[in-house]
Design a protein around this motif. Structure first.
Motif, mmCIF file in Angstrom:
data_model
loop_
_atom_site.group_PDB
_atom_site.id
_atom_site.type_symbol
_atom_site.label_atom_id
_atom_site.label_comp_id
_atom_site.label_asym_id
_atom_site.label_seq_id
_atom_site.Cartn_x
_atom_site.Cartn_y
_atom_site.Cartn_z
ATOM 1 N N TRP A 96 36.686 67.817 59.976
ATOM 2 C CA TRP A 96 37.330 67.212 58.807
ATOM 3 C C TRP A 96 37.103 65.717 58.863
ATOM 4 O O TRP A 96 37.632 65.037 59.746
ATOM 5 C CB TRP A 96 38.830 67.526 58.781
ATOM 6 C CG TRP A 96 39.075 68.956 58.434
ATOM 7 C CD1 TRP A 96 39.284 69.997 59.291
ATOM 8 C CD2 TRP A 96 39.095 69.512 57.112
ATOM 9 N NE1 TRP A 96 39.425 71.169 58.588
ATOM 10 C CE2 TRP A 96 39.323 70.905 57.254
ATOM 11 C CE3 TRP A 96 38.941 68.976 55.822
ATOM 12 C CZ2 TRP A 96 39.405 71.764 56.146
ATOM 13 C CZ3 TRP A 96 39.026 69.835 54.729
ATOM 14 C CH2 TRP A 96 39.250 71.205 54.896
ATOM 15 N N ASP A 97 36.292 65.229 57.949
ATOM 16 C CA ASP A 97 35.960 63.808 57.879
ATOM 17 C C ASP A 97 36.867 63.193 56.824
ATOM 18 O O ASP A 97 36.695 63.437 55.633
ATOM 19 C CB ASP A 97 34.477 63.695 57.493
ATOM 20 C CG ASP A 97 34.061 62.261 57.212
ATOM 21 O OD1 ASP A 97 34.742 61.334 57.696
ATOM 22 O OD2 ASP A 97 33.048 62.087 56.512
ATOM 23 N N THR A 98 37.851 62.411 57.259
ATOM 24 C CA THR A 98 38.842 61.898 56.303
ATOM 25 C C THR A 98 38.403 60.565 55.715
ATOM 26 O O THR A 98 37.572 59.864 56.282
ATOM 27 C CB THR A 98 40.221 61.697 56.968
ATOM 28 O OG1 THR A 98 40.122 60.656 57.952
ATOM 29 C CG2 THR A 98 40.710 62.967 57.635
ATOM 30 N N ALA A 99 39.002 60.209 54.585
ATOM 31 C CA ALA A 99 38.777 58.894 53.981
ATOM 32 C C ALA A 99 39.711 57.920 54.666
ATOM 33 O O ALA A 99 40.844 58.246 54.975
ATOM 34 C CB ALA A 99 39.080 58.945 52.493
ATOM 35 N N LYS B 177 32.731 56.670 60.141
ATOM 36 C CA LYS B 177 33.137 58.061 60.428
ATOM 37 C C LYS B 177 32.148 59.058 59.827
ATOM 38 O O LYS B 177 31.656 59.953 60.517
ATOM 39 C CB LYS B 177 34.552 58.343 59.866
ATOM 40 C CG LYS B 177 35.643 57.482 60.463
ATOM 41 C CD LYS B 177 36.995 57.757 59.828
ATOM 42 C CE LYS B 177 37.084 57.392 58.346
ATOM 43 N NZ LYS B 177 36.903 55.944 58.074
ATOM 44 N N SER B 178 31.873 58.901 58.532
ATOM 45 C CA SER B 178 30.967 59.852 57.879
ATOM 46 C C SER B 178 29.565 59.745 58.462
ATOM 47 O O SER B 178 28.859 60.756 58.595
ATOM 48 C CB SER B 178 30.917 59.581 56.371
ATOM 49 O OG SER B 178 32.197 59.740 55.813
ATOM 50 N N SER B 179 29.179 58.533 58.831
ATOM 51 C CA SER B 179 27.839 58.347 59.406
ATOM 52 C C SER B 179 27.722 59.030 60.765
ATOM 53 O O SER B 179 26.668 59.587 61.091
ATOM 54 C CB SER B 179 27.537 56.860 59.555
ATOM 55 O OG SER B 179 27.556 56.244 58.286
ATOM 56 N N SER C 295 31.331 56.210 49.804
ATOM 57 C CA SER C 295 32.488 56.416 50.665
ATOM 58 C C SER C 295 33.161 57.761 50.348
ATOM 59 O O SER C 295 33.061 58.289 49.250
ATOM 60 C CB SER C 295 33.467 55.264 50.586
ATOM 61 O OG SER C 295 33.922 55.148 49.287
ATOM 62 N N THR C 296 33.799 58.284 51.369
ATOM 63 C CA THR C 296 34.410 59.604 51.286
ATOM 64 C C THR C 296 35.670 59.540 50.427
ATOM 65 O O THR C 296 36.456 58.627 50.560
ATOM 66 C CB THR C 296 34.807 60.058 52.710
ATOM 67 O OG1 THR C 296 33.710 59.806 53.569
ATOM 68 C CG2 THR C 296 35.196 61.519 52.741
ATOM 69 N N ILE C 297 35.828 60.508 49.545
ATOM 70 C CA ILE C 297 37.057 60.607 48.750
ATOM 71 C C ILE C 297 37.866 61.750 49.342
ATOM 72 O O ILE C 297 37.331 62.854 49.485
ATOM 73 C CB ILE C 297 36.744 60.937 47.273
ATOM 74 C CG1 ILE C 297 35.661 60.008 46.743
ATOM 75 C CG2 ILE C 297 38.024 60.943 46.455
ATOM 76 C CD1 ILE C 297 36.069 58.916 45.842
HETATM 77 MG MG MG Z 1 33.632 58.315 55.131
#
Ligand code: MG
Ligand code: GDP
Length: 184
Positions: free
Chosen positions: A61-64, A19-21, A37-39
């Motif tokens: 909004w990039d969620t964990a 997702k973040s990538s 990793s996203t917190i």
């Molecule tokens: Mg992420």
């Protein structure tokens, strides 16, 4: 004067599917093999020109993906115009997880929300376990394989196989979301 659309977009999906990538590729055209990793969730914006007359500003909004943050998700998808639900083509459990996010969105989010399903890591085709479509020749028992595209069609989702690593279909994914929402 042109039109300016402002869209709130949320990314959902299992941890480590990319997702973040995908966001990093879309917003900065970069890729990082060793992402932290996203917190909780991260917020980014990106403005794109659809054509001479139309500009779209995405609030992303990039969620964990971690279970322990699951209860926070409604905060991010509430009022969202669009959601990108991501799975990893090399992990069949990530498609199951994606399907459960789609169900939750279809029940709880805005009824007009545009949902896109992204099968990420398409560059890792040698390790693929989630198929795009059934091959013409069946390969053994039904349990051996899962097809993403028929599911996406059935559930009314936009569908792309993407690679944040090689950038394949990343702009196409976001552009198709724009077009779908701005024609609603
Ligand atoms: Mg992420
Ligand atoms: P998230 O937890 O869903 O946000 O996933 P990340 O964006 O943090 O990515 C998890 C791992 O997968 C990282 O090591 C990334 O470098 C890797 N990754 C993400 N997207 C891709 C892709 O399209 N192809 C490949 N080969 N690796 C990817």
């Amino acid at each position: 004067a042109g039109k300016l659309f402002q869209f709130k977009l949320v990314l959902l999906g299992e941890s480590a599917v990319g997702k973040s990538s995908l966001v990093l590729r879309f917003v900065k055209d970069q890729f990082d093999d060793y992402r932290e990793s996203t917190i909780g969730a991260a917020f980014l914006t990106q403005t794109i020109c659809l054509d001479d007359a139309t500009t779209v500003k995405f609030e992303i909004w990039d969620t964990a993906g971690q279970e322990r943050y699951k209860s926070l998700a409604p905060m991010y998808y509430r009022n969202a115009n669009c959601a990108v639900v991501v799975y990893d083509i090399t992990q069949s459990s990530s498609l199951d997880k994606a399907k459960s996010w789609v169900k939750e969105l279809q029940r709880q989010a805005d009824p007009n929300i545009v949902i896109a399903l992204a099968g990420n890591k398409s560059d890792l085709s040698a390790r693929r376990v989630v198929e795009t479509e059934s091959p013409a020749v069946p390969r053994g028992s039904e349990q051996d394989w899962i097809d993403a595209k028929p599911y996406a069609d059935e559930a009314g989702l936009l569908f792309f196989e993407t690679s944040a690593k090689t950038a394949t279909n990343v702009n196409e994914l976001f552009t198709s979301i724009d077009k779908t929402i701005s024609s609603q």
